[in-house]
Enzyme design. Structure first.
Site, mmCIF file in Angstrom:
data_model
loop_
_atom_site.group_PDB
_atom_site.id
_atom_site.type_symbol
_atom_site.label_atom_id
_atom_site.label_comp_id
_atom_site.label_asym_id
_atom_site.label_seq_id
_atom_site.Cartn_x
_atom_site.Cartn_y
_atom_site.Cartn_z
ATOM 1 N N SER A 38 0.808 -1.226 0.000
ATOM 2 C CA SER A 38 0.000 0.000 0.000
ATOM 3 C C SER A 38 0.837 1.270 0.000
ATOM 4 C CB SER A 38 -0.910 0.028 1.245
ATOM 5 O OG SER A 38 -1.815 -1.039 1.215
ATOM 6 N N CYS A 125 -14.325 -4.628 19.952
ATOM 7 C CA CYS A 125 -15.414 -3.700 19.659
ATOM 8 C C CYS A 125 -16.695 -4.037 20.424
ATOM 9 C CB CYS A 125 -15.690 -3.683 18.155
ATOM 10 S SG CYS A 125 -15.777 -5.313 17.405
ATOM 11 N N HIS A 238 -22.550 -2.782 15.637
ATOM 12 C CA HIS A 238 -22.900 -3.992 16.379
ATOM 13 C C HIS A 238 -24.042 -3.657 17.339
ATOM 14 C CE1 HIS A 238 -19.454 -5.719 14.660
ATOM 15 N NE2 HIS A 238 -18.658 -5.865 15.705
#
Lengths: 336, 336
Positions: A38, A125, A238
Site C-alpha cells: 500500500s 469492539c 454492532h
C-alpha cells in the site's frame, strides 16, 4: 508530539483519519504506515492528502503510534516501537490480557491508561460498546450476572467483510449463489453464530473476549459474563441484547436517568415513538445508543437493555483517539 | 374427512400446501379459502391445481379447518366454524391464551390436543422453534430460568415482509434509500428490536408470547422466561440464542445425546467442522437445528445453545399439519 498510524489503509485506519479530523488532539506531524503493497497510496486528510509509507522493520519515529494492522504485526512490532521511544495504542487483541498492559475505555477507566509501560490496549469492539452502557449500572447497582447476545456487522471483518456482503448480496439478488472468503459461510440473508476461533469450552474467542475484557475494564473478576456472538448481514454497527442481574434492585426509569448523563451513551428509549437503538441510526455516531430498558423477567430488580454502537468508531477508531486525547490531557504521552 | 385451509394465498398458506403434499394426513376433499379479492386464484397442488374460493360469511363445510388468515378473522369466525361442526387449528394468537384452548406442539404436548373443544391453537413461531429443543431438557433437568434473544426473518411478516426485504435491498444497492411499510423502519442492512406491539412492561407482545406460550406448552407456570425479539434482514428461518438455568446440572455432552433422539430436532453441533445452526441450512427443513451447546458461564450446570428453525414450517404450517395428523391418528377430528 509526532503521531503515526500503522494500518492506515484498513477500515479502522480510514475511520481513524475521520476521527482525527474532528479531534482536539494536538500533534506536529502525522505519518501513515501500511504494508509495502500500500506504500504510495494517498489518503484524504483535512483539506489535503497524506501519502502512506511502508511500515519500517524497526522503530517508528513517532511519540504516539495508533496501531491497527492486526494481532501478529502488533505482537511482533509494538515492543520494538516502544523500545524506540513511542507509546503504542494497540487495536489488536495481542496485549489485552497482559497484566502490564492497561485495557482502556476512557469514559470507564481512563485513569488506567496513565499507568502504561508503553502499550495501551484498545478493547474488542463488542466489549467497548457494551461497557459504556454497563459500567454506570455496575457502579451504582452492582452487576452480578451479564448475558449478552450480539448482532454483529460485517465491518467487524474490515472493509473486505463489508465488500463481501455487498457483492454477494448482489449475486444472490441476481439469482446466483453466494460465495464466501471472509466469513465461514455465505453471509447474505444468513446468520453465522461463529466469530473468531472456537475455544476448548465451546465458546468462540470473540465470546470469551467480552467476558475477559469486561472484567478487566471494570476491574471486577467476580462478574459472571456469558456471550453468544453472531454475525448478521448488515454493514456496520454492532447491536447487543444484554440481561443484567444486579446486587441492588434498579428500576428502568432509574437506569434511564443514570444513563442519560453517562458519557459516551445516547439513551434512545421511547418505544411508543418507535425510538430504540438500531444500526440505521447508530452508524456514524460516536455515542452508543441504549434503549429497550426494562425490568428483567428472570432476575427481580435486574435490567434488560439493547445497545447499538458503531464498532468502527466507539468499537475501534474513536476509542483509540479518545485514549490518545486522555493521555495528552494528562501529559502521559511523551516517553522520549 | 373434509379439509379446508383459510388464508390459502398467504406465505403460511403456501407452505401448508407444500407440507400437505408430503403429509400422511388422509382427507376426501381439500377446499381453499381466502379473501374475496383472491377468489378464483389457482394454486398448484400435487399434479394439478386448486381454485381459491371466497371465505363464506357463515360455517365452512369441512371437518377440519387450518386457519391462517390473521387474528381478527380467527377471532370472529373460528367460533362460527366450530358451531358448524368443524374442528379448527388456528395459526393466529387469537385463542392461544384461552384456558379452554389447547396450545400444541405435537412433539411436546400432543396429548393436550385431544382435549379440545373445537379450537386448537398453533403457537407463535419463535416459541414453537425454541420449545422442541427446550422441552426435553426441561423434562430431564428442570429449566428454572430461560433467556432468549431472537434473530427473526422477514417472513415472520409473511410474503410481503420477504418482498419488502428483497425490493428495498435492491433499492439500497442501487444507491437509493430504503422505504418501509411492513416494518417499523427500513429493514435492509438494519436490525429492528421491535416485533408486534409494545406492552406496559416495556416488552413487545412477541417477546411476551415466548414467555406465556412456553409456560403453557410445558405446563409449568414456575418457569421464568425473558425474551428480546429482533427482526434482522434475512428471508426465512428464525434463530435464537438461549441460556438455560437448570435445577439439576447437565453437561453439554449429555444434552447433545438427549437432543439427538428428540423428535423435531436435528443436532448440528460440530464447531470444528463449522457445523452449527444457520438459516442457510435450516430453511426448508422440518426439524429445528440445535447447536452451540455449551456450559453456561453464568449458571453453573446450566446450558447455552443456539437454534435455527424455518418459521414457516415448524413455526407455522408444519406444526399445524402435525397437529392435524395427531388428531387423525387418535380419532379426534370428527365432531359432526
Amino acid at each position: 508530539m509526532k503521531l503515526a498510524i500503522v494500518g492506515a489503509t484498513g477500515a479502522v485506519g480510514h475511520e481513524l483519519l475521520r476521527v482525527l479530523e474532528r479531534s482536539p488532539l494536538e500533534y506536529s506531524e502525522l505519518q501513515l504506515y501500511a504494508s509495502p503493497r500500500s506504500a504510495g497510496t494517498k489518503l484524504a486528510f483535512r483539506d489535503g492528502e497524506l501519502t502512506v509509507q511502508a511500515m519500517p522493520d524497526g522503530p517508528i519515529p513517532a511519540d504516539l503510534v495508533l496501531a491497527s494492522a492486526g494481532g501478529s504485526i502488533s505482537q511482533a512490532m509494538a515492543p520494538v516501537w516502544v523500545e524506540g521511544g513511542a507509546t503504542v495504542i494497540d487495536n489488536s487483541s495481542a496485549f489485552r490480557y497482559d497484566d502490564q498492559v492497561p485495557l482502556v475505555v476512557p469514559e470507564v477507566n481512563g485513569e488506567a491508561a496513565l499507568k502504561h509501560s508503553g502499550i495501551i490496549a484498545n478493547p474488542n469492539c463488542t466489549t467497548a460498546i457494551a461497557v459504556v452502557a454497563v459500567a454506570p449500572i455496575h457502579r451504582r447497582y452492582g452487576v452480578r450476572r451479564m448475558i449478552v447476545s450480539t448482532y454483529q456487522a460485517t465491518s467487524g471483518a474490515g472493509q473486505k467483510g463489508m465488500d463481501e456482503l455487498l457483492e454477494q448480496t448482489r449475486a444472490v439478488l441476481g439469482g446466483g449463489e453466494a460465495a464466501h472468503s471472509e466469513f465461514a459461510h455465505p453471509i447474505p440473508f444468513n446468520v453465522i453464530p461463529h466469530i473468531d476461533v472456537f475455544q476448548g469450552n465451546g465458546y468462540t474467542k470473540e465470546e470469551m473476549k467480552v467476558a475477559w475484557e469486561t472484567r478487566k475494564i471494570l476491574g471486577d473478576d467476580s462478574l459472571q459474563i456469558s456471550c453468544t456472538a453472531v454475525r448478521i448481514p448488515i454493514l456496520r454497527t454492532h447491536s447487543e441484547a444484554i440481561t443484567l442481574e444486579l446486587e441492588r434492585p434498579a428500576t428502568p426509569q432509574e437506569v434511564r436517568e443514570l444513563l442519560s448523563t453517562a458519557p459516551g451513551v445516547e439513551v434512545r428509549d421511547e418505544p411508543a415513538q418507535k425510538l430504540y437503538p438500531m444500526p440505521l441510526t447508530a452508524s456514524g455516531k460516536g455515542d452508543v445508543e441504549v434503549g429497550r430498558i426494562r425490568e428483567s423477567l428472570v432476575f427481580p430488580g435486574g435490567i434488560d437493555l439493547f445497545v447499538a454502537g458503531d464498532q468502527l468508531l466507539k468499537g475501534a477508531a474513536l476509542n483509540a483517539v479518545q485514549i490518545a486525547e486522555y493521555l495528552q490531557q494528562h501529559g502521559a504521552v511523551a516517553r522520549r
